[in-house]
Motif scaffolding. Structure first.
Motif, short mmCIF file in Angstrom:
data_model
loop_
_atom_site.label_atom_id
_atom_site.label_comp_id
_atom_site.label_asym_id
_atom_site.label_seq_id
_atom_site.Cartn_x
_atom_site.Cartn_y
_atom_site.Cartn_z
N GLU A 103 1.04 -1.00 0.00
CA GLU A 103 0.03 -0.05 0.04
C GLU A 103 0.93 1.22 -0.01
O GLU A 103 1.72 1.26 0.93
CB GLU A 103 -0.92 0.02 1.28
CG GLU A 103 -1.75 1.04 1.22
CD GLU A 103 -3.02 1.04 2.26
OE1 GLU A 103 -3.64 2.12 2.45
OE2 GLU A 103 -3.12 -0.02 2.90
N ASN A 104 0.55 2.14 -1.03
CA ASN A 104 1.42 3.31 -0.93
C ASN A 104 0.57 4.59 -1.65
O ASN A 104 -0.66 4.23 -1.51
CB ASN A 104 2.68 3.08 -1.93
CG ASN A 104 2.41 2.49 -3.12
OD1 ASN A 104 1.44 2.93 -3.84
ND2 ASN A 104 3.04 1.44 -3.40
N ASP A 105 1.34 5.54 -1.88
CA ASP A 105 0.29 6.64 -2.44
C ASP A 105 -0.37 6.48 -3.70
O ASP A 105 -1.27 7.26 -3.86
CB ASP A 105 1.41 8.10 -2.56
CG ASP A 105 2.77 7.64 -3.54
OD1 ASP A 105 2.97 6.54 -3.48
OD2 ASP A 105 3.05 8.75 -4.12
N ASP A 127 -6.43 -1.30 -5.82
CA ASP A 127 -7.35 -0.67 -5.34
C ASP A 127 -7.11 0.86 -5.22
O ASP A 127 -6.00 1.14 -4.64
CB ASP A 127 -7.75 -1.05 -3.78
CG ASP A 127 -8.65 -2.41 -3.84
OD1 ASP A 127 -9.00 -2.63 -5.01
OD2 ASP A 127 -8.47 -3.12 -2.82
N ILE A 128 -7.72 1.83 -6.05
CA ILE A 128 -7.12 3.29 -6.06
C ILE A 128 -8.10 4.04 -5.56
O ILE A 128 -9.50 4.00 -5.76
CB ILE A 128 -7.28 3.57 -7.86
CG1 ILE A 128 -6.34 2.55 -8.58
CG2 ILE A 128 -6.80 5.11 -7.99
CD1 ILE A 128 -6.45 2.57 -9.85
N PRO A 129 -7.71 4.89 -4.64
CA PRO A 129 -8.57 5.94 -3.90
C PRO A 129 -8.85 7.15 -4.84
O PRO A 129 -8.17 7.42 -5.90
CB PRO A 129 -7.72 6.14 -2.81
CG PRO A 129 -6.13 6.11 -3.32
CD PRO A 129 -6.39 4.94 -4.33
N GLY A 189 -15.77 6.57 -3.27
CA GLY A 189 -15.25 5.27 -2.67
C GLY A 189 -13.93 4.94 -3.73
O GLY A 189 -13.68 5.34 -4.77
N ASN A 190 -13.33 3.71 -3.24
CA ASN A 190 -12.09 3.33 -4.12
C ASN A 190 -12.76 2.67 -5.41
O ASN A 190 -13.62 2.24 -5.65
CB ASN A 190 -11.29 2.20 -3.36
CG ASN A 190 -10.37 2.82 -2.23
OD1 ASN A 190 -10.37 3.92 -2.20
ND2 ASN A 190 -9.92 2.31 -1.57
N ALA A 191 -11.79 2.68 -6.44
CA ALA A 191 -11.98 1.84 -7.71
C ALA A 191 -10.97 0.76 -7.65
O ALA A 191 -10.07 0.76 -6.92
CB ALA A 191 -11.94 2.76 -8.86
#
Length: 212
Positions: A103-105, A127-129, A189-191
């Motif tokens: 998990e990172n930026d 998972d992209i925020p 939400g995330n995609a």
């Protein structure tokens, strides 16, 4: 439209392997932090904090490490400095929820088929925020080609020199990964996307760089 569920506790980043690989590589090659910094473009202070487990490396740092040290994400996550050539008749099955997690930026990654050595394809579920207005957008460039399939949610895809484009669930994009590019979720939400990077050979994608 359905949204992906948040990552579970088992999907937290595994930064200890990054720390270990830095320490092992420096010891085996007799490198100083300054030499690693010159190879990767990562500052000496940042390298020291990563190696001592004091900070979690961001996407931009991981890509610089992978390019400068000749490794891919899977190598960093597995803590391996070298891998044998791709074996004939090789195969790998990754069950639902399995894989190496980071998990990172840029988002939460699940690296697939990481046990296969020296493969030309690097498959990942990401998972992209949504974009954080208070943070500069993360951008990536790396050698080879990339294919992305949107699994859930809506995604904004940005690639120089094109205007941003909305990708909905089921949409795909295939592009030159050497062009600056980035993603963020369009909804609250995330995609989730499936990303497959192709190096053009039996080597993992190299020369990653990130700009903000």
């Amino acid at each position: 439209m359905s949204q992906p569920e948040p990552a579970s506790a088992s999907e937290q980043s595994e930064t200890s392997s990054v720390s270990r690989i830095l320490s092992d590589l420096r010891r085996e090659n007799g490198w100083t932090l300054a030499e690693v910094s010159k190879r990767t473009g990562v500052s000496i202070s940042a390298l020291s904090k990563i190696e001592n487990g004091q900070s979690q490396p961001a996407y931009s740092v991981l890509t610089r490490l992978s390019g400068g040290l000749g490794l891919d994400f899977a190598d960093l996550l597995e803590g391996k400095a070298a891998r044998p050539s791709f074996a004939r008749a090789a195969r790998a099955i990754t069950r639902r929820g399995e894989g190496r997690h980071l998990e990172n930026d840029m988002g939460a990654y699940r690296m697939l088929s990481t046990e296969l050595a020296d493969k030309a394809l690097t498959p990942m579920v990401i998972d992209i925020p949504p974009r954080d207005d208070n943070m500069p957008p993360a951008r990536s460039t790396h050698s080879g080609e990339e294919f992305v399939y949107v699994l859930a949610g809506d995604v904004i895809f940005e690639m120089s020199p094109y205007a941003p484009v909305l990708l909905a669930e089921g949409d795909t994009v295939y592009f030159d990964a050497a062009s600056e590019h980035g993603f963020y979720a369009a909804g609250p939400g995330n995609a989730r996307i499936l990303s497959i990077c192709y190096s053009g050979s039996g080597d993992a994608p190299d020369q990653f760089t990130v700009s903000s």
